[in-house]
Enzyme design. Structure first.
Site, PDB file in Angstrom:
ATOM      1  N   HIS A   1       0.823  -1.218   0.000  1.00  0.00           N
ATOM      2  CA  HIS A   1       0.000   0.000   0.000  1.00  0.00           C
ATOM      3  C   HIS A   1       0.852   1.261   0.000  1.00  0.00           C
ATOM      4  O   HIS A   1       0.388   2.321  -0.400  1.00  0.00           O
ATOM      5  CB  HIS A   1      -0.983  -0.021   1.171  1.00  0.00           C
ATOM      6  CG  HIS A   1      -2.172  -0.894   0.912  1.00  0.00           C
ATOM      7  ND1 HIS A   1      -3.417  -0.641   1.422  1.00  0.00           N
ATOM      8  CD2 HIS A   1      -2.305  -2.016   0.163  1.00  0.00           C
ATOM      9  CE1 HIS A   1      -4.270  -1.567   1.004  1.00  0.00           C
ATOM     10  NE2 HIS A   1      -3.624  -2.431   0.249  1.00  0.00           N
ATOM     11  N   ASP A   2       2.092   1.152   0.440  1.00  0.00           N
ATOM     12  CA  ASP A   2       3.010   2.284   0.317  1.00  0.00           C
ATOM     13  C   ASP A   2       3.434   2.449  -1.141  1.00  0.00           C
ATOM     14  O   ASP A   2       3.275   3.515  -1.736  1.00  0.00           O
ATOM     15  CB  ASP A   2       4.246   2.057   1.208  1.00  0.00           C
ATOM     16  CG  ASP A   2       5.243   3.197   1.068  1.00  0.00           C
ATOM     17  OD1 ASP A   2       4.807   4.332   0.789  1.00  0.00           O
ATOM     18  OD2 ASP A   2       6.457   2.956   1.233  1.00  0.00           O
TER      19      ASP A   2
ATOM     20  N   ASN B   1      -7.631   1.585   2.837  1.00  0.00           N
ATOM     21  CA  ASN B   1      -6.835   1.563   4.069  1.00  0.00           C
ATOM     22  C   ASN B   1      -7.669   1.674   5.342  1.00  0.00           C
ATOM     23  O   ASN B   1      -7.318   1.073   6.369  1.00  0.00           O
ATOM     24  CB  ASN B   1      -5.833   2.731   4.058  1.00  0.00           C
ATOM     25  CG  ASN B   1      -4.717   2.538   3.037  1.00  0.00           C
ATOM     26  OD1 ASN B   1      -4.375   1.401   2.702  1.00  0.00           O
ATOM     27  ND2 ASN B   1      -4.155   3.636   2.554  1.00  0.00           N
TER      28      ASN B   1
ATOM     29  N   THR C   1      -1.692 -15.701   0.550  1.00  0.00           N
ATOM     30  CA  THR C   1      -1.521 -16.997   1.209  1.00  0.00           C
ATOM     31  C   THR C   1      -1.476 -16.803   2.727  1.00  0.00           C
ATOM     32  O   THR C   1      -1.471 -17.770   3.487  1.00  0.00           O
ATOM     33  CB  THR C   1      -0.232 -17.709   0.717  1.00  0.00           C
ATOM     34  OG1 THR C   1      -0.115 -18.957   1.379  1.00  0.00           O
ATOM     35  CG2 THR C   1       1.022 -16.898   1.028  1.00  0.00           C
TER      36      THR C   1
ATOM     37  N   THR D   1      -3.921 -23.262   4.395  1.00  0.00           N
ATOM     38  CA  THR D   1      -2.852 -23.074   5.393  1.00  0.00           C
ATOM     39  C   THR D   1      -2.779 -21.567   5.699  1.00  0.00           C
ATOM     40  O   THR D   1      -1.912 -20.866   5.185  1.00  0.00           O
ATOM     41  CB  THR D   1      -1.491 -23.566   4.854  1.00  0.00           C
ATOM     42  OG1 THR D   1      -1.263 -22.965   3.555  1.00  0.00           O
ATOM     43  CG2 THR D   1      -1.418 -25.072   4.721  1.00  0.00           C
TER      44      THR D   1
END
Ligand code: HEM
Length: 315
Positions: free
Chosen positions: A61-62, A89, A189, A238
């Site tokens: 996001h930066d 955000n 993930t 997982t």
């Protein structure tokens, strides 16, 4: 003579104009920087596994807003509104306190030397490693912005409702390829998403495994407004390991976000999703390479910007 000199000058200018990040940037000026960040990230992830995901996302996001310049970390001021209240955000980014804490520790070993933008890049790598994923050499030397850009945060951070063409375009806008986009999406993930971000997918889309949809509906009511913030893991298989299970989920239509399942929906990225699902080493390699490319998005270097003393505010 004069012409060969001007060629040399031009060459030097061309090199200087291209942002030069280097893995050894702090090896003389702050030799303990990397170890300090790693220890702090490892401790934060040991305390709360999800923090690894949150720190990885912060770097993303930066970088997608004004480049990797730590603009996401700036609080609102009288002069500008920061990016933290932008739609992607607000109520969603996490880990700001952890970054503040790491910055304080780094300042204690080297005063005003290591940028917040570099701390985000290193913390992202260390988070992935802490959760069992691949490692890579982080290029360093970014400097911190003196401004933020909430409108770009709203326009350039991809929304989970996007289709494949628009996801591809959002990454192309940052000079990242469609393949980079598929590899970087493997970040899903780990970590979690709120019901409001996957409700439409599990209730309305047809490319969803019905058992998986039932599982997720149990904690995500259909009516918008109820249970909006309820969390579900992005990787149903997982949830806290950085592995390639995200892609295996896509093969059986168990991606949590609409945008996730777009990567395996009968289109041109199906092939790469299959490859990553079957060959974890390929995913690890490509993810690491793509993270380096994402970390290269228009950094401030040299005398541009500043090294903030506190990541949440301009000096
Ligand atoms: C391909 C386009 C992408 C879209 C549409 C997208 C969207 C989202 C959304 C909606 C969430 C859940 C937010 C919430 O409910 O609070 C999320 C979480 C997350 N995203 Fe993405 N994302 C994308 C790409 C990426 C990339 C490139 C990375 C990093 C390399 C990344 C890392 C993460 C992580 C780690 C989380 C979990 C954060 C946590 O648990 O705190 N995402 N993303």
């Amino acid at each position: 003579m004069a012409s060969s000199l001007s060629v040399l000058v031009l060459l030097c200018l061309a090199t200087a104009a291209k942002a030069q990040l280097s893995p050894n940037f702090y090896s003389r000026s702050c030799p303990r920087a990397l170890a300090t960040i790693k220890a702090a990230v490892t401790a934060a992830v040991a305390q709360e596994t999800r923090m690894g995901a949150s720190l990885l996302r912060l770097h993303f996001h930066d970088c997608f807003v004004q480049g990797c310049d730590a603009s996401v970390l700036l609080n609102d001021t009288a002069n500008f509104t920061g990016e933290q209240t932008a739609f992607p955000n607000a109520g969603s980014i996490r880990g700001l306190n952890v970054i503040d804490n790491i910055k304080a520790q780094v300042e204690a070993v080297c005063k005003q030397t290591v940028s917040c933008a570099d701390i985000l890049a290193v913390a992202a790598r260390d988070s992935v490693v802490a959760l069992g994923g691949p490692s890579w050499r982080v290029l360093l030397g970014r400097r911190d912005s003196t401004t933020a850009n909430i409108s770009q945060a709203n326009s350039d951070l991809p929304a989970p409702s996007l289709d494949l063409a628009n996801l591809t375009a959002a990454f192309a806008k940052k000079s990242l390829s469609r393949s980079d986009m598929v590899a970087l999406s493997g970040a899903h993930t780990i970590g979690q998403a709120q019901c409001q971000n996957f409700r439409a997918h599990i209730y309305n889309d047809t490319n969803v495994n019905s058992t998986f949809a039932t599982l997720r509906k149990a904690n995500c009511p259909a009516a918008s407004g109820s249970g909006d913030g309820n969390l579900a893991p992005l990787d149903v298989t997982t949830p806290t390991a950085f592995d390639n299970a995200y892609y295996g989920n896509l093969l059986v239509q168990s991606g949590l976000l609409h945008s996730d399942q777009q990567l395996f929906n009968g289109g041109p990225t199906d092939r790469l999703v299959r490859t990553y699902a079957s060959t974890p080493r390929r995913f690890n390699r490509d993810f690491a390479l793509a993270m380096v490319r994402m970390g290269n998005i228009s950094p401030l270097t040299g005398t541009q910007g500043q090294i903030r003393l506190t990541c949440s505010k301009v000096n």
